[in-house]
Design an enzyme around this catalytic site. Structure first.
Site, mmCIF file in Angstrom:
data_model
loop_
_atom_site.group_PDB
_atom_site.id
_atom_site.type_symbol
_atom_site.label_atom_id
_atom_site.label_comp_id
_atom_site.label_asym_id
_atom_site.label_seq_id
_atom_site.Cartn_x
_atom_site.Cartn_y
_atom_site.Cartn_z
ATOM 1 N N HIS A 109 7.462 6.869 10.672
ATOM 2 C CA HIS A 109 6.595 6.819 9.462
ATOM 3 C C HIS A 109 6.220 8.086 9.143
ATOM 4 O O HIS A 109 5.287 8.340 9.143
ATOM 5 C CB HIS A 109 5.677 5.688 9.568
ATOM 6 C CG HIS A 109 4.988 5.138 8.363
ATOM 7 N ND1 HIS A 109 5.415 5.751 6.911
ATOM 8 C CD2 HIS A 109 3.896 4.316 7.913
ATOM 9 C CE1 HIS A 109 4.877 4.863 6.051
ATOM 10 N NE2 HIS A 109 4.029 4.352 6.548
ATOM 11 N N ARG A 144 1.016 -1.048 -0.101
ATOM 12 C CA ARG A 144 -0.043 0.048 -0.198
ATOM 13 C C ARG A 144 1.008 1.147 -0.009
ATOM 14 O O ARG A 144 0.772 2.077 -0.833
ATOM 15 C CB ARG A 144 -0.750 -0.077 1.417
ATOM 16 C CG ARG A 144 -1.864 1.191 1.555
ATOM 17 C CD ARG A 144 -2.218 1.116 3.061
ATOM 18 N NE ARG A 144 -2.472 -0.183 3.228
ATOM 19 C CZ ARG A 144 -3.939 -0.512 3.126
ATOM 20 N NH1 ARG A 144 -4.736 0.169 2.531
ATOM 21 N NH2 ARG A 144 -4.144 -1.694 3.424
ATOM 22 N N THR A 145 1.825 1.281 0.920
ATOM 23 C CA THR A 145 2.651 2.405 0.963
ATOM 24 C C THR A 145 3.502 2.666 -0.220
ATOM 25 O O THR A 145 3.646 3.772 -0.818
ATOM 26 C CB THR A 145 3.594 2.340 2.230
ATOM 27 O OG1 THR A 145 2.893 2.285 3.325
ATOM 28 C CG2 THR A 145 4.488 3.593 2.220
ATOM 29 N N ARG A 183 11.941 1.562 2.762
ATOM 30 C CA ARG A 183 11.284 0.927 4.222
ATOM 31 C C ARG A 183 12.212 0.078 4.330
ATOM 32 O O ARG A 183 12.859 -0.992 3.874
ATOM 33 C CB ARG A 183 10.022 0.114 3.310
ATOM 34 C CG ARG A 183 9.234 -0.750 4.334
ATOM 35 C CD ARG A 183 8.466 0.043 5.427
ATOM 36 N NE ARG A 183 7.452 -0.701 6.032
ATOM 37 C CZ ARG A 183 6.216 -0.317 6.164
ATOM 38 N NH1 ARG A 183 5.876 1.064 5.573
ATOM 39 N NH2 ARG A 183 5.248 -1.034 6.891
ATOM 40 N N LYS A 191 24.255 -13.008 0.157
ATOM 41 C CA LYS A 191 24.977 -11.864 -0.505
ATOM 42 C C LYS A 191 25.472 -10.907 0.602
ATOM 43 O O LYS A 191 26.471 -10.404 0.605
ATOM 44 C CB LYS A 191 24.092 -11.195 -1.407
ATOM 45 C CG LYS A 191 23.334 -11.940 -2.345
ATOM 46 C CD LYS A 191 23.580 -11.367 -3.801
ATOM 47 C CE LYS A 191 23.407 -12.396 -4.780
ATOM 48 N NZ LYS A 191 22.876 -11.853 -6.123
#
Lengths: 310, 310, 310
Positions: free
Chosen positions: B132, B52-53, B103, B82
């Site tokens: 946020h 959504r974000t 994020r 990695k």
């Protein structure tokens, strides 16, 4: 108006084309033509995730005004349930896109794809332990930008040379087009460069040496190309552990720098683990992030030469 | 032509900048400048999926004519095989993009990123239980749009206040820039707002109260900010079960509405589970979908102010 | 300037609209209007991966100059931890996009979405064993392009007819708009076409036959529509094994071609497994890759008719 076709293997290019890629890449850096590929579509078809490579190609396409359709989930095509062959997937995707950037998990994928893409160019973004030719091109471009030439240089490739796609592709390029350099393969016993590359170098009369330690040669090097040990490609953990132990001696620390020439450069295809310590980053010889950025310009150049002209 | 730098924390903005974000966001809604960011590239770098974000940011960038390169799979960079550090990944991606939306799964990620992005602005799209900030901005923008002011309001934050990033960031903003409101923290015992926020409110002399039930205050509220219990952040299931039981009393049903003022609004960062029943959606006080849409305008505003000017 | 609304079900279109889709699709192929949807945003909302379908829609949107926001990870919305309803997710995404392409894992998803998308059109890209109407449209478009008409044809649908969305949607279309053809259902016992479709065909007086073998009818066919056995939809492996055994007889090999008319076409929604052998690909009757490409034009036509006009 010649166009470049598929980019499959380091060996495919003649020297004129390689040089053309470099001059085009330099122009992409100094004056990027931001609408050049308007209306063109690139498909990123990744059968295994390689986010860095994918984003580099996609940024390149978008900086030229082109569009992208993209998946890191292409293995879904060939999953047990769906079971589609690479050839079929390529034929379908070639109906949607003007160029396909392919990452495949098995050697030979890009070549198989090119045979079935109905004229849509394929760019090999790595196929298993096979090749990764755009990486080799950006490596050479980095050397060229720095030294103005690719000859008379002492170049060491260090680390996991048996699994490292990048050092293999780079060796091919050097042998074929820039043989007048000296190459040093520096690695633990178990990860020595394979014989096929050594034969190829011999064929082109490239001077090469092999050693387990770089202390003696450090002061002579122009380019130290460091690589990481590719843990995921070792089947036996004992061998990996041994390689890792021996690799420790080959890591670059701040103390290593004092033995190197001031104008030398340290390269790395990234990601790095412990093989270059963070303290090295601020030294002007640390060149790996600029090298990554050069990848953007080289990929822009290839996309231009494939979709526009050269 | 000032430009906004990175967006890391709710506390970083002075009030003038916050107000500027709101007026810009309002303009983004009424007359979006559809070619403003033509040729600019935003990288969505998500170390955990938050579809959504991510889609909200990407829609914002594209509505301004900009381009996006994107991954929800950034954890691959730092996977066991990695093992790349966030700092290295950021340095590479900053070579491809003009702004990075990050994020991250651990608090402090955005700040670490900003220190290594070589001048490329970072927007924090959530870092673990950290912040946020764009959510807080859109929350405030929603209140401002509705009431024309952010003072003299009675604001309740309800639910899982200990794990809720959004209510934490919102509290910071209110304290620093809009202290003349009354805040009610309404939650089960185990998910009470943490002391750091309460001290911060005290420092700015914000009136705040704490309760386990909202029945007594419902009729006074202007804003009821509901949140979901973040099950995935509880390590012990007994505590979660207890919190869930106590939360039932705090859910908003159609019958709850009769106790609320007609001009009040119900907000929620979404997704919701049972804490607001579907029957509430048709009430004009249900404001959560409009709130989500406001996120688009706020993110457009931030991208404009970062990449263009303000 | 009428616009098409949501595309949910094969049965929703009147014949005039279907024909309009075909003429528009033909124009999309001959002269694509490359800037038509400039500034419009399509959301690809895939609750299960279907990379091929997703890339086809995204290429269609981009060939028209539109933009895309995209996820194959939409199930994250409704994951155990977050637990959001489809309806809520759709309401949020409809705040970001001008059209939503939805792939859902359960029948009825597209219809539920359309009821909550606040006027934003939904295109059904497959919902469980429900429908996949754009596939049916591209199938019919392929037949129309080849034969110039959709009547008086002998059409065989072969393989897993019980789980095959495509053959179900195609049957609906044929019954409602092009009833003057003859349909042959050819399948193993356990994957026979369901009764609902057969009743629908009867209602529209379509001639249909059912058989386990196609040898007798091969020489009469104009269209042989082959499908794969959808292993992932079988709960019992014994039944699957039996179906697979019986399906072998229904696979198309080079030797099958001699019994077919020279102007017949072989279609397949792809991916294929063994049900059409690779040796068939070079025969001019092999039409499945062109069929896939026709999907691009049909999807461009639908996007144009939804977002622009028709």
């Amino acid at each position: 108006m010649r166009k470049l076709k598929s980019v499959i293997r380091a060996q495919q290019f003649d020297k004129r084309t390689v040089e053309r890629i470099f001059t085009t890449a330099a122009r992409m850096e100094s004056s990027p033509p931001s609408k050049l590929l308007d209306g063109k579509i690139m498909a990123s078809l990744f059968y295994e995730p390689s986010t860095r490579t994918r984003l580099s190609f996609e940024a390149a396409m978008k900086r030229l005004g082109g569009e992208v359709i993209s998946t890191e989930n292409a293995k879904e095509f060939s999953s047990k349930a769906k079971g589609e062959s690479l050839e079929d997937s390529i034929r379908v995707i070639s109906g949607y896109a003007d160029v396909i950037v392919l990452r495949y998990y098995k050697e030979g994928g890009a070549e198989r794809a090119a045979a079935f893409s109905e004229g849509v160019p394929i760019i090999n973004a790595g196929d298993g332990i096979g090749q990764h030719p755009t990486q080799a091109l950006l490596d050479l471009f980095t050397i060229k930008k720095k030294f103005g030439r690719i000859e008379g240089l002492e170049i060491a490739m260090v680390g996991d040379l048996v699994n490292g796609r990048t050092v293999r592709s780079l060796s091919y390029f050097l042998a074929k087009h820039y043989p007048k350099n000296t190459i040093h393969f520096v690695s633990p016993e178990a990860t020595r460069m394979r014989d096929d590359i050594k034969s190829y170098l011999d064929k082109y009369k490239v001077k090469w040496f092999e050693t387990k330690d770089f202390r003696e040669i450090l002061s002579r090097l122009d380019v130290l190309y460091q690589t990481r040990v590719q843990k995921e490609r070792f089947s036996k953990s004992e061998i990996f552990d041994q390689v890792e132990r021996e690799s420790k001696k080959l890591s670059i620390r701040k103390s290593t720098l004092q033995y190197m020439k001031p104008e030398a450069i340290i390269m790395h295809p990234l990601p790095r683990l412990g093989e270059i310590s963070y303290a090295v980053d601020k030294d002007p010889r640390a060149h790996y992030f600029q090298q990554a950025r050069n990848g953007l310009y080289v990929r822009m150049a290839l996309l231009k030469m494939i979709l526009d002209e050269y």
